[in-house]
Design a protein around this motif. Structure first.
Motif, PDB file in Angstrom:
ATOM      1  N   THR A 214     166.394  32.018 -18.242  1.00 15.48           N
ATOM      2  CA  THR A 214     164.830  33.047 -18.255  1.00 15.48           C
ATOM      3  C   THR A 214     164.095  33.759 -19.448  1.00 15.48           C
ATOM      4  O   THR A 214     163.423  33.762 -20.138  1.00 15.48           O
ATOM      5  CB  THR A 214     164.217  33.662 -16.981  1.00 15.48           C
ATOM      6  OG1 THR A 214     165.214  32.704 -15.724  1.00 15.48           O
ATOM      7  CG2 THR A 214     162.689  33.952 -16.443  1.00 15.48           C
ATOM      8  N   ASP A 219     165.787  28.179 -19.336  1.00 13.93           N
ATOM      9  CA  ASP A 219     165.580  27.145 -18.456  1.00 13.93           C
ATOM     10  C   ASP A 219     164.770  26.289 -17.877  1.00 13.93           C
ATOM     11  O   ASP A 219     164.496  25.024 -17.513  1.00 13.93           O
ATOM     12  CB  ASP A 219     165.465  28.238 -17.462  1.00 13.93           C
ATOM     13  CG  ASP A 219     163.804  28.983 -17.394  1.00 13.93           C
ATOM     14  OD1 ASP A 219     163.626  28.888 -18.817  1.00 13.93           O
ATOM     15  OD2 ASP A 219     163.679  29.105 -16.372  1.00 13.93           O
ATOM     16  N   THR A 220     163.752  26.090 -19.418  1.00 11.97           N
ATOM     17  CA  THR A 220     162.439  25.000 -18.969  1.00 11.97           C
ATOM     18  C   THR A 220     162.561  24.375 -20.744  1.00 11.97           C
ATOM     19  O   THR A 220     161.384  24.106 -20.600  1.00 11.97           O
ATOM     20  CB  THR A 220     161.171  25.860 -19.223  1.00 11.97           C
ATOM     21  OG1 THR A 220     161.073  27.474 -19.963  1.00 11.97           O
ATOM     22  CG2 THR A 220     161.315  26.370 -17.241  1.00 11.97           C
ATOM     23  N   GLU A 307     158.616  12.163 -18.560  1.00 10.12           N
ATOM     24  CA  GLU A 307     158.552  13.951 -18.561  1.00 10.12           C
ATOM     25  C   GLU A 307     157.820  13.950 -16.106  1.00 10.12           C
ATOM     26  O   GLU A 307     156.827  14.490 -16.163  1.00 10.12           O
ATOM     27  CB  GLU A 307     157.292  14.532 -18.460  1.00 10.12           C
ATOM     28  CG  GLU A 307     158.384  14.951 -20.384  1.00 10.12           C
ATOM     29  CD  GLU A 307     157.509  15.588 -21.332  1.00 10.12           C
ATOM     30  OE1 GLU A 307     155.821  15.810 -20.909  1.00 10.12           O
ATOM     31  OE2 GLU A 307     157.488  16.144 -22.715  1.00 10.12           O
ATOM     32  N   ARG A 336     170.621  25.014 -13.115  1.00 13.93           N
ATOM     33  CA  ARG A 336     169.746  24.249 -12.797  1.00 13.93           C
ATOM     34  C   ARG A 336     169.822  22.848 -12.684  1.00 13.93           C
ATOM     35  O   ARG A 336     170.080  22.121 -14.534  1.00 13.93           O
ATOM     36  CB  ARG A 336     168.593  24.721 -13.271  1.00 13.93           C
ATOM     37  CG  ARG A 336     167.535  24.207 -12.360  1.00 13.93           C
ATOM     38  CD  ARG A 336     166.102  24.902 -13.053  1.00 13.93           C
ATOM     39  NE  ARG A 336     166.028  27.058 -12.328  1.00 13.93           N
ATOM     40  CZ  ARG A 336     165.564  27.849 -13.056  1.00 13.93           C
ATOM     41  NH1 ARG A 336     164.362  27.631 -13.350  1.00 13.93           N
ATOM     42  NH2 ARG A 336     165.759  28.842 -12.070  1.00 13.93           N
TER      43      ARG A 336
END
Length: 380
Positions: A214, A219-220, A307, A336
């Motif tokens: 994070t 994470d993204t 996406e 994740r």
């Protein structure tokens, strides 16, 4: 026929989070959940399963995961209770016991058919049914000839039925290690893998891995699109799994080469009796209802998308991911996973792709009557 704005297929965490996002934008979704409760596949997971992300990183939008210890790893039953409470708080039309059998294109949207003959007309469809309903059963040497018990990890619940038995677990991921280490407490267990197990630390410098992901934004970060093929996920471990494997509980061997009745043939030529084989070999997207839409799925049944937006349509999407999990009896593990239907092995995007993608998203928003994103006029 009933007419709705958006049909969200699946009432697990992905479907519920999607419904929340749509409601915030003034769109009234109808969530269609095949089971009798809006908790996804969690009630059907094995008994000792827990999240392998801490509670503070396991919340859906708008509702923190409850409990005083934000750094604990919630148990399966806590997750079921949380998702049930989340669904109850949503001002959404959630229809349980409503399995979708087919989705078809119409002139101005989609027709959604449910088992029993029910039909809905929707302007857009979100596929959020996950992958638990489609366990992956690979072709393995001798598996068809093996006459002992064969089951997938999806059908495993607890060690009790295997007490004192000889069990072989196939797989090198988190679930394989978790189940193998749990069973090794009461049974003789071998972990059969094609390659040595790879481990990654659950905690780094005293912090859970999710804290670092994070803080760094990893994470993204869309790193998958830069890779030619997805990397193998390591087993996330606080040291317990590695120690168990080192102690031979379970033992690890290269994958067997054949079978003769209840005997497995190992690469060193030895033949050993086995009572059961558990396939901890993962899952695949469970989207059979999209088969009637030309180009929605590839030959393997995976969604064609970019996406999350279907590449053959501007009004259907694939949603994910499942909540990460670990086994409470054997220690935490985490990573994740990619969204259901994501393409981490896709090629780097060609120049102009981002603009085309924005244009597709704006077409979806216009069709649903949503406000356009900033700068949308420049993307036309």
């Amino acid at each position: 026929m009933e007419h709705i704005d958006v049909a969200v297929i699946g009432g697990g965490q992905s479907g519920l989070a999607t419904a929340h996002a749509l409601l915030r934008r003034g769109v009234r979704p109808v969530v269609l959940e095949a089971s009798e409760r809006a908790a996804g596949s969690w009630p059907r997971y094995y008994d000792s399963l827990t999240l392998f992300s801490p509670a503070r990183y396991s919340s859906l939008p708008g509702l923190p995961f409850p409990g005083p210890d934000r750094d604990r790893y919630p148990h399966r039953d806590e997750v079921v209770a949380y998702l049930t409470a989340y669904a109850g708080r949503l001002d959404a039309d959630i229809r349980t016991g409503c399995r979708v059998s087919a989705v078809r294109r119409t002139g101005d949207g989609f027709e959604v058919e449910t088992e029993g003959g029910g039909r809905l007309s929707a302007r857009a469809v979100v596929a959020a049914s996950g992958s638990f309903g489609r366990p992956h059963r690979p072709v393995l040497p001798g598996l068809e000839e093996f006459t002992g018990q064969v089951l997938h990890a999806a059908d495993y619940r607890s060690p009790a039925p295997f007490t004192g038995r000889r069990v072989v677990i196939v797989g090198a991921g988190n679930s394989a290690l978790q189940i193998a280490a749990e069973l090794a407490q009461t049974a003789r267990v071998t972990l059969a893998t094609r390659a040595p197990v790879k481990f990654a630390a659950q905690r780094v410098l005293g912090r859970d891995l999710h804290w670092w992901l994070t803080r760094t934004g990893l994470d993204t970060a869309p790193l998958g699109r830069l890779l030619s093929r997805p990397p193998a996920q390591p087993v996330l471990d606080d040291g317990r799994y590695r120690a168990a494997l080192t102690a031979g509980r379970p033992e690890r061997r290269p994958l067997f080469t054949g079978a003769d009745g209840t005997k497995l043939v190992w690469q060193d030529g030895k033949r050993e009796e086995a009572d059961a084989i558990v396939l901890a070999t993962g899952y695949r997207p469970d989207l059979p209802y999209l088969a009637g839409i030309d180009g929605a799925l590839d030959i393997a049944g995976n969604p064609r998308h970019r996406e999350g937006l279907a590449t053959n349509s501007v009004s259907s999407r694939a949603a994910g991911p499942p909540l990460p999990a670990r086994s409470s009896s054997t220690g935490p593990s985490t990573a994740r996973p990619a969204p259901t239907g994501s393409a981490p092995g896709s090629r780097p995007r060609a120049p102009g792709h981002s603009r085309r993608l924005r244009q597709q998203h704006e077409q979806v928003r216009r069709r649903l009557g949503l406000p356009l994103c900033p700068g949308a006029e420049r993307c036309r």
